[in-house]
Design an enzyme around this catalytic site. Structure first.
Site, PDB file in Angstrom:
ATOM      1  CD  GLU A 234      10.921  -8.703   8.469  1.00 14.41           C
ATOM      2  OE1 GLU A 234      10.748  -7.459   8.563  1.00 14.41           O
ATOM      3  OE2 GLU A 234      11.649  -9.220   7.608  1.00 14.41           O
TER       4      GLU A 234
ATOM      5  CE  LYS B  47      13.601  -2.978   7.791  1.00 10.45           C
ATOM      6  NZ  LYS B  47      12.216  -2.736   7.331  1.00 10.45           N
TER       7      LYS B  47
ATOM      8  CG  ASP C 223       7.991  -7.459   6.498  1.00  9.19           C
ATOM      9  OD1 ASP C 223       7.226  -7.273   7.465  1.00  9.19           O
ATOM     10  OD2 ASP C 223       8.775  -6.587   6.089  1.00  9.19           O
TER      11      ASP C 223
ATOM     12  CG  ASP D 275      11.098  -4.042  10.728  1.00  9.31           C
ATOM     13  OD1 ASP D 275      11.677  -3.043  11.174  1.00  9.31           O
ATOM     14  OD2 ASP D 275      10.955  -4.229   9.515  1.00  9.31           O
TER      15      ASP D 275
ATOM     16  CE  LYS E  33       8.527  -5.671   2.214  1.00 12.30           C
ATOM     17  NZ  LYS E  33       8.788  -4.943   3.469  1.00 12.30           N
TER      18      LYS E  33
END
Length: 357
Positions: A217, A267, A191, A241, A161
């Protein structure tokens, strides 16, 4: 004879200080759908609904009320036997992807005998799915500890992240990884959760490209008009995403054609359940866009369903997926899911214990 439906709610506490670019998270709430039918005494199908506050379109104050109304509708059905997949689309409310996912998986579980088998495929039979090792934000020592731990455990793909700390510090972490583990064939995914400002995104992407990044992402916030240009000019392949949230029907193809991302990340809890993800995969493959599947902080109940869904696609079995969130809670649902050597598998020697949900 009658169909019955109910739900329970459970709060899962993180076993560390979870932090993303949207801030800290201490716990996560899930609602569990239970379905049973007098035609099959003792068989209970279980599905998880876990909208993410601040991200999911169905993380709303009236979520539980909508869920209850949905289950009332379910109980008007004569039987759960031989229901077609479209039944879920007709029953689940529009704009509530986590309810769609929970209802889909509860029905499939019931149809497979209430054994937590959603798809009776290679995963349930012991085949492993490679996954990325997720590195959470934190101070430098915390992140280094996670990285060293993941690599020691056999992960060859890690996901970090970024965007929540000082950017120079984040680059220091990446430099450390590349210098220390230069002998390993290590894939790095990033991400940003939309944290970069549009005017600085390309500059940061240029800096990140030096570290041989597989993909990043959502570099800027969803819906930003600058996104198409950033994707086109970025030296790091961009994966979408959050941008997919709330996009349905023909709008899926339109989004892919307009933005032309390198990858999309799916997801089920956020992107329309299993049926929505299937539609995204079809659209992506028709346009030469790569994809992988990621869990969204579900408990082992939801994670298990997502793993089994992933295993329906042979291409997903050879590319690291984002399914490594099973060990983040102090008391997860005991399950046969195990992670070894950078892969997740279903160990049938281990038992489920869903009494807590």
């Amino acid at each position: 004879m009658a169909v019955h439906a109910a739900f329970t709610q459970k709060t899962f506490e993180f076993n560390f200080q979870a932090r993303t670019s949207r801030g800290p998270m201490r716990d996560k709430i899930s609602w569990f759908i239970k379905l049973w039918d007098d035609a099959a005494p003792g068989v209970v199908g279980l599905g998880e609904c876990g909208p993410l506050p601040g991200l999911s379109i169905d993380a709303r104050p009236d979520f539980e009320e909508i869920l209850q109304a949905t289950l009332q509708k379910v109980m008007q059905t004569n039987t759960l036997q031989n229901l077609p997949p479209i039944w879920v689309e007709q029953t689940a409310p529009a704009g509530f992807p986590s309810i769609t996912f929970g209802l889909e998986t509860a029905l499939l579980d019931w149809q497979h005998g209430g054994r937590r088998v959603i798809f009776d495929n290679g995963f349930v039979q012991g085949q492993s799915i490679p996954i990325n090792g997720l590195i959470w934000m934190g101070n430098l020592d915390f992140m280094m500890q996670q990285i060293n731990d993941k690599i020691a455990k056999g992960f060859t793909c890690i996901k970090l992240k970024v965007g929540g700390l000082n950017f120079d510090r984040e680059c220091d972490v990446l430099q450390y990884i590349r210098q220390r583990y230069f002998r390993e064939n290590l894939t790095i995914r990033l991400d940003a959760n939309g944290a970069f400002k549009p005017e600085e995104a390309l500059m940061k992407l240029e800096a990140l490209a030096k570290f041989n990044i597989h993909s990043i992402e959502q570099p800027i916030k969803q819906g930003s008009p600058e996104l198409a240009d950033i994707i086109r000019q970025s030296p790091v392949p961009v994966a979408l995403d959050e941008e997919l949230i709330g996009v349905e029907g023909e709008a899926r193809v339109a989004l892919i054609e307009r933005l032309k991302p390198a990858y999309i990340i799916l997801k089920p809890t956020l992107h329309g359940g299993l049926s929505g993800c299937r539609a995204w995969i079809t659209a992506a493959e028709q346009h030469g866009v790569g994809w992988w599947i990621t869990s969204a902080l579900e408990s082992n109940v939801g994670l298990n369903a997502i793993c089994q869904f992933t295993a329906e696609y042979s291409t997903a079995m050879s590319m690291p997926q984002g399914l490594g969130t099973g060990a983040i809670y102090t008391e997860n649902v005991p399950s046969p899911l195990v992670v070894t050597q950078g892969a997740i598998r279903y160990d049938s020697a281990k038992a489920w214990n869903v009494s807590g949900v």
